[in-house]
Design an enzyme around this catalytic site. Structure first.
Site, PDB file in Angstrom:
ATOM      1  CD  GLU A 162      -2.510   1.253   2.700  1.00 28.71           C
ATOM      2  OE1 GLU A 162      -3.439   2.079   2.826  1.00 28.71           O
ATOM      3  OE2 GLU A 162      -2.170   0.475   3.615  1.00 28.71           O
ATOM      4  CG  HIS A 163       1.361   3.480   2.972  1.00 31.57           C
ATOM      5  ND1 HIS A 163       0.640   2.691   3.850  1.00 31.57           N
ATOM      6  CD2 HIS A 163       0.602   4.579   2.751  1.00 31.57           C
ATOM      7  CE1 HIS A 163      -0.499   3.285   4.147  1.00 31.57           C
ATOM      8  NE2 HIS A 163      -0.559   4.431   3.486  1.00 31.57           N
TER       9      HIS A 163
END
Length: 436
Positions: free
Chosen positions: A319-320
């Site tokens: 995600e990040h």
């Protein structure tokens, strides 16, 4: 030398078992909400959030009273963050143009970007009051021009959180519900006696919220699968262990099942980061959560080359992704599967989470392979249209259309074209116009 795991998280078999339990719980609760409506929602809210007011929807007076409790500095900070999110969303909206082109003489094709007509924005807040999530979903929906924005957030310690409510209101929510978890998602999507259903659900949440959105997808639209937070740090010897450990644990504190992964080509950095994580966990106020996440879902992957680091990162599709190397722009050019990139040691994931202006609702569980994160375009539907303005164009397109319909065996389709050829071209055709 092969890629080496200096630390691994839970095996996939155990993770799958956890997910299977979540699916069953969610399915049962959604069925109960659909069957019993408000009564089910009230019982669930009382059970999970210790909150069961006369009405889950806040009145204008209640919103005003809650906002008055927010300190001036906090309110100023909320407004600053929303300005950043709105400004970037406005720039993105400006890049999405309605078009109309004349592809042949007399043939007009176009598309319009039309907002979804109603959206349910979920703002997590049972464990931590996620003020920033209101900017990301509600303010961005406002920029998109959504006519009805219903926002829901759970009670925090048994009552509405003033800062979260302020952010929802300032973001432009038309309806604000103090309601959390599966019951909020189910009520917004399915509707109850007092909550009108929406066309689309957006916003992050825990594993139960993410699964509820997955099971409801099709009955309503969703932004993406945004489950428990994931973070990855891609780093080489140009940075130190303190930065890497801080960036990993800063996201691991989100929940008990938040994967945090270090990918590096430096054994020294990998080992130093493991030691630094132990040091920080001994003093971190949220260590109870972060340590469990790190123990069960944390990984340290040692690679030999930057190319291997890139391949590992694209495969995990976190995600990040925090990139701190001597070639950050190279990763920007070659990364293709992720939620959002944070480039260089001066930036960090918390910037994106809270204030910098990009949207923090991002794809998890490898969904970055096929979708980006929430943005103003997620609230817009691109609808095409076409029109023919001249008799000549109607005949030309009709003749091609008729023959192509007959090629596929669709006689009724062909007659739709033929009737235009007869009417606007004066030609007496039956099947396969101008087939000669």
């Amino acid at each position: 030398m092969a890629i080496t795991y200096l630390k691994r998280g839970k095996p996939e078999s155990e993770r799958s078992e956890d997910e299977s339990k979540v699916k069953t719980v969610v399915a049962d609760i959604l069925k109960d909400i659909e069957t019993r409506g408000d009564a089910a929602v009230r019982e669930l809210s009382s059970k999970f959030d210790n909150y069961a007011p006369a009405s889950f929807r806040l009145s204008a007076g209640e919103i005003e009273a809650l906002m008055s409790k927010v300190p001036a500095r906090d309110m100023e900070d909320i407004k600053f963050a929303q300005d950043q999110v709105r400004n970037f969303a406005q720039a993105q909206r400006g890049s999405m143009l309605d078009i109309e082109v004349e592809t042949q003489p007399g043939v007009i094709l176009g598309h319009r970007n039309i907002p979804v007509q109603s959206v349910g924005c979920y703002i997590p807040g049972g464990k931590f009051p996620m003020v920033a999530s209101a900017h990301m979903s509600v303010a961005t929906a406002t920029v998109a021009g959504v006519p009805r924005i219903a926002a829901a957030t759970p009670a925090f310690k048994g009552e509405p959180n003033p800062a979260v409510i302020a952010a929802m209101h300032l973001g432009g929510a038309h309806e604000i519900y103090v309601l959390g978890g599966i019951q909020a998602i189910g009520a917004l999507a399915l509707g109850t006696e007092t909550i009108k259903p929406v066309h689309m659900l957006v916003g992050p949440g825990n594993a139960f919220v993410a699964e509820a959105k997955r099971q409801l997808y099709g009955r309503v639209g969703i932004d993406l699968f945004a489950g428990p937070t994931e973070t990855m740090v891609i780093a080489d010897e140009t940075v130190d262990a303190e930065l890497c450990a801080t960036d990993l644990l800063g996201q691991a504190e989100h929940g008990y099942n938040s994967p945090a992964v270090l990918v590096t080509n430096s054994r020294k950095l990998a080992e130093d980061t493991l030691a630094e994580i132990d040091r920080i966990l001994a003093i971190l106020p949220t260590a109870d959560t972060a340590s469990r996440s790190w123990s069960d879902y944390g990984e340290v992957i040692l690679c030999n080359t930057y190319e291997e680091m890139l391949d590992v990162a694209n495969d995990i599709a976190s995600e990040h992704v925090q990139v701190m190397t001597d070639r950050d722009d190279w990763f920007l050019a070659h990364m293709h599967s992720y939620g959002a990139l944070f480039l260089g040691p001066r930036t960090n994931v918390a910037n994106g989470d809270k204030v910098i202006g990009t949207n923090h609702t991002l794809p998890t569980k490898k969904a970055g392979r096929y979708t980006g994160g929430l943005w103003v375009g997620k609230y817009l539907k691109t609808h095409s249209y076409q029109k023919i303005l001249t008799d000549e164009a109607a005949v030309q397109i009709g003749e091609y259309c008729s023959r192509l319909c007959i090629l596929e065996g669709f006689v009724g389709h062909a007659e739709q074209a033929n009737v235009r050829v007869r009417r606007y071209g004066g030609r007496n055709v039956a099947y396969g116009a101008a087939a000669e």
